[in-house]
Motif scaffolding. Structure first.
Motif, PDB file in Angstrom:
ATOM      1  N   LYS A 224      -4.263   2.704  -4.824  1.00 37.06           N
ATOM      2  CA  LYS A 224      -4.530   1.399  -4.204  1.00 37.06           C
ATOM      3  C   LYS A 224      -5.112   1.605  -2.811  1.00 37.06           C
ATOM      4  CE  LYS A 224      -0.709  -1.149  -6.308  1.00 37.06           C
ATOM      5  NZ  LYS A 224       0.429  -0.219  -6.455  1.00 37.06           N
ATOM      6  N   ILE A 225      -5.849   0.591  -2.354  1.00 35.13           N
ATOM      7  CA  ILE A 225      -6.358   0.634  -0.986  1.00 35.13           C
ATOM      8  C   ILE A 225      -5.300   0.046  -0.054  1.00 35.13           C
ATOM      9  CG2 ILE A 225      -8.072  -0.315   0.595  1.00 35.13           C
ATOM     10  CD1 ILE A 225     -10.105  -0.102  -1.640  1.00 35.13           C
ATOM     11  N   VAL A 226      -4.821   0.837   0.901  1.00 34.96           N
ATOM     12  CA  VAL A 226      -3.782   0.336   1.807  1.00 34.96           C
ATOM     13  C   VAL A 226      -4.300   0.147   3.231  1.00 34.96           C
ATOM     14  CG1 VAL A 226      -1.843   1.223   0.463  1.00 34.96           C
ATOM     15  CG2 VAL A 226      -2.930   2.682   2.177  1.00 34.96           C
ATOM     16  N   PHE A 227      -5.519   0.608   3.470  1.00 32.05           N
ATOM     17  CA  PHE A 227      -6.107   0.397   4.795  1.00 32.05           C
ATOM     18  C   PHE A 227      -7.619   0.298   4.642  1.00 32.05           C
ATOM     19  CE2 PHE A 227      -8.198   1.898   8.641  1.00 32.05           C
ATOM     20  CZ  PHE A 227      -7.556   1.165   9.628  1.00 32.05           C
ATOM     21  N   ASP A 228      -8.238  -0.630   5.343  1.00 30.13           N
ATOM     22  CA  ASP A 228      -9.684  -0.772   5.268  1.00 30.13           C
ATOM     23  C   ASP A 228     -10.168  -1.414   6.562  1.00 30.13           C
ATOM     24  OD1 ASP A 228     -12.300  -1.267   4.764  1.00 30.13           O
ATOM     25  OD2 ASP A 228     -11.990  -2.557   3.016  1.00 30.13           O
ATOM     26  N   ASP A 229     -10.592  -0.578   7.497  1.00 26.25           N
ATOM     27  CA  ASP A 229     -11.052  -1.129   8.780  1.00 26.25           C
ATOM     28  C   ASP A 229     -11.842  -0.068   9.539  1.00 26.25           C
ATOM     29  OD1 ASP A 229     -11.346  -2.893  10.914  1.00 26.25           O
ATOM     30  OD2 ASP A 229      -9.270  -3.581  10.749  1.00 26.25           O
ATOM     31  N   LYS A 230     -12.216  -0.407  10.773  1.00 25.49           N
ATOM     32  CA  LYS A 230     -12.911   0.575  11.609  1.00 25.49           C
ATOM     33  C   LYS A 230     -11.951   1.693  11.985  1.00 25.49           C
ATOM     34  CE  LYS A 230     -16.139  -2.655  13.604  1.00 25.49           C
ATOM     35  NZ  LYS A 230     -16.023  -3.844  14.456  1.00 25.49           N
ATOM     36  N   PRO A 231     -12.470   2.895  12.230  1.00 28.65           N
ATOM     37  CA  PRO A 231     -11.564   4.007  12.514  1.00 28.65           C
ATOM     38  C   PRO A 231     -10.684   3.773  13.737  1.00 28.65           C
ATOM     39  CG  PRO A 231     -13.877   4.644  12.773  1.00 28.65           C
ATOM     40  CD  PRO A 231     -13.860   3.317  12.116  1.00 28.65           C
ATOM     41  N   GLU A 232     -11.218   3.066  14.753  1.00 27.05           N
ATOM     42  CA  GLU A 232     -10.401   2.901  15.962  1.00 27.05           C
ATOM     43  C   GLU A 232      -9.217   1.960  15.753  1.00 27.05           C
ATOM     44  OE1 GLU A 232     -13.690   2.749  15.762  1.00 27.05           O
ATOM     45  OE2 GLU A 232     -14.524   0.905  16.588  1.00 27.05           O
ATOM     46  N   GLU A 233      -9.216   1.223  14.664  1.00 28.84           N
ATOM     47  CA  GLU A 233      -8.102   0.312  14.381  1.00 28.84           C
ATOM     48  C   GLU A 233      -6.919   1.024  13.715  1.00 28.84           C
ATOM     49  OE1 GLU A 233      -8.226  -2.893  15.329  1.00 28.84           O
ATOM     50  OE2 GLU A 233     -10.250  -2.544  16.120  1.00 28.84           O
ATOM     51  N   LEU A 234      -7.125   2.291  13.377  1.00 25.05           N
ATOM     52  CA  LEU A 234      -6.096   3.026  12.637  1.00 25.05           C
ATOM     53  C   LEU A 234      -4.890   3.317  13.540  1.00 25.05           C
ATOM     54  CD1 LEU A 234      -6.085   4.274   9.717  1.00 25.05           C
ATOM     55  CD2 LEU A 234      -6.829   6.384  10.777  1.00 25.05           C
ATOM     56  N   THR A 235      -3.734   2.734  13.215  1.00 28.36           N
ATOM     57  CA  THR A 235      -2.542   2.957  14.030  1.00 28.36           C
ATOM     58  C   THR A 235      -1.610   3.948  13.347  1.00 28.36           C
ATOM     59  OG1 THR A 235      -1.299   1.221  12.919  1.00 28.36           O
ATOM     60  CG2 THR A 235      -2.606   0.563  14.836  1.00 28.36           C
ATOM     61  N   GLU A 236      -0.619   4.410  14.113  1.00 26.94           N
ATOM     62  CA  GLU A 236       0.360   5.341  13.555  1.00 26.94           C
ATOM     63  C   GLU A 236       1.061   4.714  12.354  1.00 26.94           C
ATOM     64  OE1 GLU A 236       3.249   8.418  15.744  1.00 26.94           O
ATOM     65  OE2 GLU A 236       1.144   8.092  16.150  1.00 26.94           O
ATOM     66  N   GLN A 237       1.334   3.416  12.469  1.00 27.66           N
ATOM     67  CA  GLN A 237       1.956   2.668  11.372  1.00 27.66           C
ATOM     68  C   GLN A 237       1.109   2.781  10.097  1.00 27.66           C
ATOM     69  OE1 GLN A 237       4.863   0.993  11.363  1.00 27.66           O
ATOM     70  NE2 GLN A 237       4.521   0.441   9.218  1.00 27.66           N
ATOM     71  N   ASN A 238      -0.216   2.578  10.243  1.00 27.13           N
ATOM     72  CA  ASN A 238      -1.133   2.690   9.099  1.00 27.13           C
ATOM     73  C   ASN A 238      -1.083   4.081   8.488  1.00 27.13           C
ATOM     74  OD1 ASN A 238      -3.492   0.785  10.998  1.00 27.13           O
ATOM     75  ND2 ASN A 238      -2.172   0.046   9.335  1.00 27.13           N
ATOM     76  N   ILE A 239      -1.061   5.067   9.380  1.00 25.80           N
ATOM     77  CA  ILE A 239      -1.108   6.451   8.910  1.00 25.80           C
ATOM     78  C   ILE A 239       0.107   6.769   8.059  1.00 25.80           C
ATOM     79  CG2 ILE A 239      -1.107   8.858   9.670  1.00 25.80           C
ATOM     80  CD1 ILE A 239      -2.726   7.835  12.134  1.00 25.80           C
ATOM     81  N   VAL A 240       1.279   6.283   8.521  1.00 26.82           N
ATOM     82  CA  VAL A 240       2.499   6.490   7.740  1.00 26.82           C
ATOM     83  C   VAL A 240       2.357   5.801   6.381  1.00 26.82           C
ATOM     84  CG1 VAL A 240       4.974   6.033   7.613  1.00 26.82           C
ATOM     85  CG2 VAL A 240       3.949   6.775   9.760  1.00 26.82           C
ATOM     86  N   GLU A 241       1.739   4.617   6.412  1.00 21.39           N
ATOM     87  CA  GLU A 241       1.547   3.879   5.168  1.00 21.39           C
ATOM     88  C   GLU A 241       0.650   4.656   4.188  1.00 21.39           C
ATOM     89  OE1 GLU A 241       0.118  -0.512   4.743  1.00 21.39           O
ATOM     90  OE2 GLU A 241       1.238  -0.301   6.628  1.00 21.39           O
ATOM     91  N   ILE A 242      -0.374   5.288   4.716  1.00 25.21           N
ATOM     92  CA  ILE A 242      -1.319   6.012   3.856  1.00 25.21           C
ATOM     93  C   ILE A 242      -0.715   7.302   3.321  1.00 25.21           C
ATOM     94  CG2 ILE A 242      -3.529   7.227   3.791  1.00 25.21           C
ATOM     95  CD1 ILE A 242      -4.436   5.233   6.042  1.00 25.21           C
ATOM     96  N   TYR A 243      -0.124   8.078   4.223  1.00 24.17           N
ATOM     97  CA  TYR A 243       0.336   9.404   3.799  1.00 24.17           C
ATOM     98  C   TYR A 243       1.795   9.431   3.379  1.00 24.17           C
ATOM     99  CZ  TYR A 243      -4.070  11.323   5.397  1.00 24.17           C
ATOM    100  OH  TYR A 243      -5.389  11.613   5.550  1.00 24.17           O
ATOM    101  N   GLY A 244       2.517   8.305   3.541  1.00 27.27           N
ATOM    102  CA  GLY A 244       3.916   8.267   3.148  1.00 27.27           C
ATOM    103  C   GLY A 244       4.814   8.666   4.290  1.00 27.27           C
ATOM    104  N   LYS A 245       6.122   8.545   4.077  1.00 24.65           N
ATOM    105  CA  LYS A 245       7.036   8.764   5.198  1.00 24.65           C
ATOM    106  C   LYS A 245       7.305  10.235   5.443  1.00 24.65           C
ATOM    107  CE  LYS A 245       9.026   4.439   6.250  1.00 24.65           C
ATOM    108  NZ  LYS A 245       9.314   3.346   5.331  1.00 24.65           N
TER     109      LYS A 245
END
Lengths: 257, 265
Positions: A224-245
């Protein structure tokens, strides 16, 4: 440019979907980078775009033409516009650079001439031009087996460019290279795509890298797509969401560029 | 996954296997009348036979050499014909290219039949079809080689890395272009290597095809044997051994060269 609707695919003998109901619209000239852990569906997703994988359901329009639900002959015509670069280069090791790059011209050549091993003057010209473009003009008659990893990927890029594509799909294009070469190859690829206004869709393992080369980052997890935005919008929260805890993302994130 | 433990202790297992081997050999020996005593009894006759072969009679040597050359010609034409037939068929018998199971299975079955029948048996069949001489021999070699090379060729095609094929497919190439530019370059050295190996093999096979009237030096051998001209038999055997060794060496040398150039470097 690329319009994807409800794309779903499950490999045989698997319990989970490789891709789950993906909707996406990629615009002309974008540099989209897919990130996510191994098995998140990045590679399957890329291979659906040029129908190397035939997904279970969904639609993909390339420049308004449907590539999935059409006879394979039609799909072959659409593929001309889509170049692809692979993690393991997928070249013929025993053949010369020129011969490998000429394969990018196959769809412009007729079957009979292909059997005889003949290509037009224009095909040769375009192939040689692209070899020059990736900086290998002195070695066009060298066998690919003699080249280093970085040089091999340059041949891969030249082959894709010889298709004169509007889109390039790059499936982990630098994952089998060392960090210095990774940058060299990505810089080259990005430069060429900008000059030719080719839409670039790549999957990359490292976050730093994704940020550097993307105009748009797409984070995938479990198909599934869990993030879709400009690279500078990528937050630590998003990163955890993408790669898991698990702290996996930390490894992917920091390589020290 | 749990490994299943055998119920019998190892000691007994080995003992049982030992008994089984003894039984199999006893059964096979008793069926073939193999015995040391009959070998010993026959030994003087063998010595006598060998004695009668000396000195070799070289009065017909030029005929034998010509026949050896004919044998080589048979091997060249037979192998080439077989390779030519096997080449296009092998693409139909490769699982990664042929999604139609019926075609794939049928071609494979044809290969297995061709390969399963020995050259000598093919020789008998073709002699009764087209008469005596080297031509039925050529057909016999070709029939067997079609099966053998077809099998090896199609297996070589199946081992081609699917990722390399995908790269060609992704350029928009059609199926035939994908085979010509994606698969063929990967299997070419193997095809050449196998073909040369069968040329060498066929020369050996062709030397005995004469026994059933299908041409070559074997025809001279069977004639001299039937006329009890033992001294001629020895000359023919020497010519056979020398030419077979020469061809084997030459072909092995060529194959080694090809492997070095095409694969290893």
């Amino acid at each position: 440019m690329i319009k994807i609707e409800n794309l779903t695919h499950r490999y045989k003998n698997r319990k989970e979907d490789a891709l789950n109901n993906i909707d996406l619209h990629i615009k002309h000239g974008e540099s989209v980078v897919l990130i996510g852990s191994s098995g998140a569906g990045k590679s399957t997703f890329l291979k659906c775009i040029n129908r190397l994988v035939d997904p279970d359901s969904g639609k993909i329009h390339i420049d308004g033409k449907e590539i999935l639900n059409c006879p394979i002959k039609e799909a072959e015509k659409i593929r001309i516009n889509i170049g692809m670069i692979f993690q393991h280069f997928n070249l013929h090791e025993r053949e010369t650079i020129l011969k490998n790059v000429l394969n990018g011209r196959l769809s412009y050549n007729n079957t009979f001439k292909t059997i005889l091993g003949k290509f037009s003057k224009e095909d040769y010209e375009i192939a040689r031009n692209n070899i020059k473009r990736v900086g290998l003009e002195e070695y066009e008659n060298e066998r690919v087996a003699y080249l280093s990893g970085g040089e091999k990927q340059r041949v891969g890029i030249a082959r894709a460019l010889s298709q004169e594509p509007k889109i390039i799909l790059a499936d982990e294009p630098v994952s089998s290279l060392d960090p210095k070469l990774m940058r060299e190859i990505m810089d080259l690829l990005k430069k060429i795509c900008e000059e030719e206004s080719i839409t670039l869709v790549s999957s990359l393992h490292f976050l730093d890298f994704a940020k550097r080369y993307a105009t748009r980052v797409i984070g995938m997890r479990d198909g599934k797509i869990v993030f879709d935005d400009k690279p500078e919008e990528l937050t630590e929260q998003n990163i955890v969401e993408i790669y898991g805890k698990t702290r996996d993302w930390y490894m992917y994130g920091k390589l020290g560029f | 996954m749990k490994l299943k433990k055998t119920k019998l202790p190892k000691k007994y297992k080995h003992f049982l296997i030992g008994i089984l081997i003894v039984i199999v050999y006893y059964w096979a020996l008793s069926g073939t009348d193999t015995s040391l005593s009959s070998f010993a009894k026959g030994f003087p006759f063998m010595v006598d036979f060998i004695k009668r072969m000396f000195p070799p009679d070289i009065s017909n040597l030029n005929v034998y050499i010509l026949k050896a050359v004919e044998t080589l010609q048979m091997a060249i034409i037979g192998s080439s014909l077989g390779a030519l037939i096997a080449f296009p068929l092998s693409f139909l018998a490769a699982r990664n290219l042929m999604s139609n199971k019926i075609v794939y299975q049928t071609v494979r079955a044809i290969f297995d039949i061709c390969r399963g029948i020995n050259e000598i048996v093919w020789g008998l069949i073709f002699v009764s079809m087209v008469g005596l001489g080297p031509f039925p021999g050529v057909l016999a070699l070709a029939a067997h080689v079609t099966g053998a090379l077809g099998r090896y060729f199609s297996e070589a095609i199946e081992t081609v890395n699917p990722e390399v094929i995908k790269a060609i497919v992704s350029t928009g190439a059609n199926k035939i272009q994908t085979i010509v530019r994606g698969i063929f370059p990967e299997v070419k050295p193997l095809f050449v290597n196998y073909s040369l190996y069968y040329l060498e093999n066929n020369f050996r096979a062709a030397t005995v095809l004469g026994l059933v009237g299908a041409g070559g030096i074997g025809m001279e051998l069977i004639t001299s044997m039937r006329l009890f001209k033992s001294r001629e038999v020895l000359t023919i055997l020497i010519v056979m051994i020398l030419t077979v060794t020469m061809i084997d060496r030459f072909s092995a040398y060529l194959r080694k060269k090809i492997v070095n150039i095409e694969v290893v470097e």
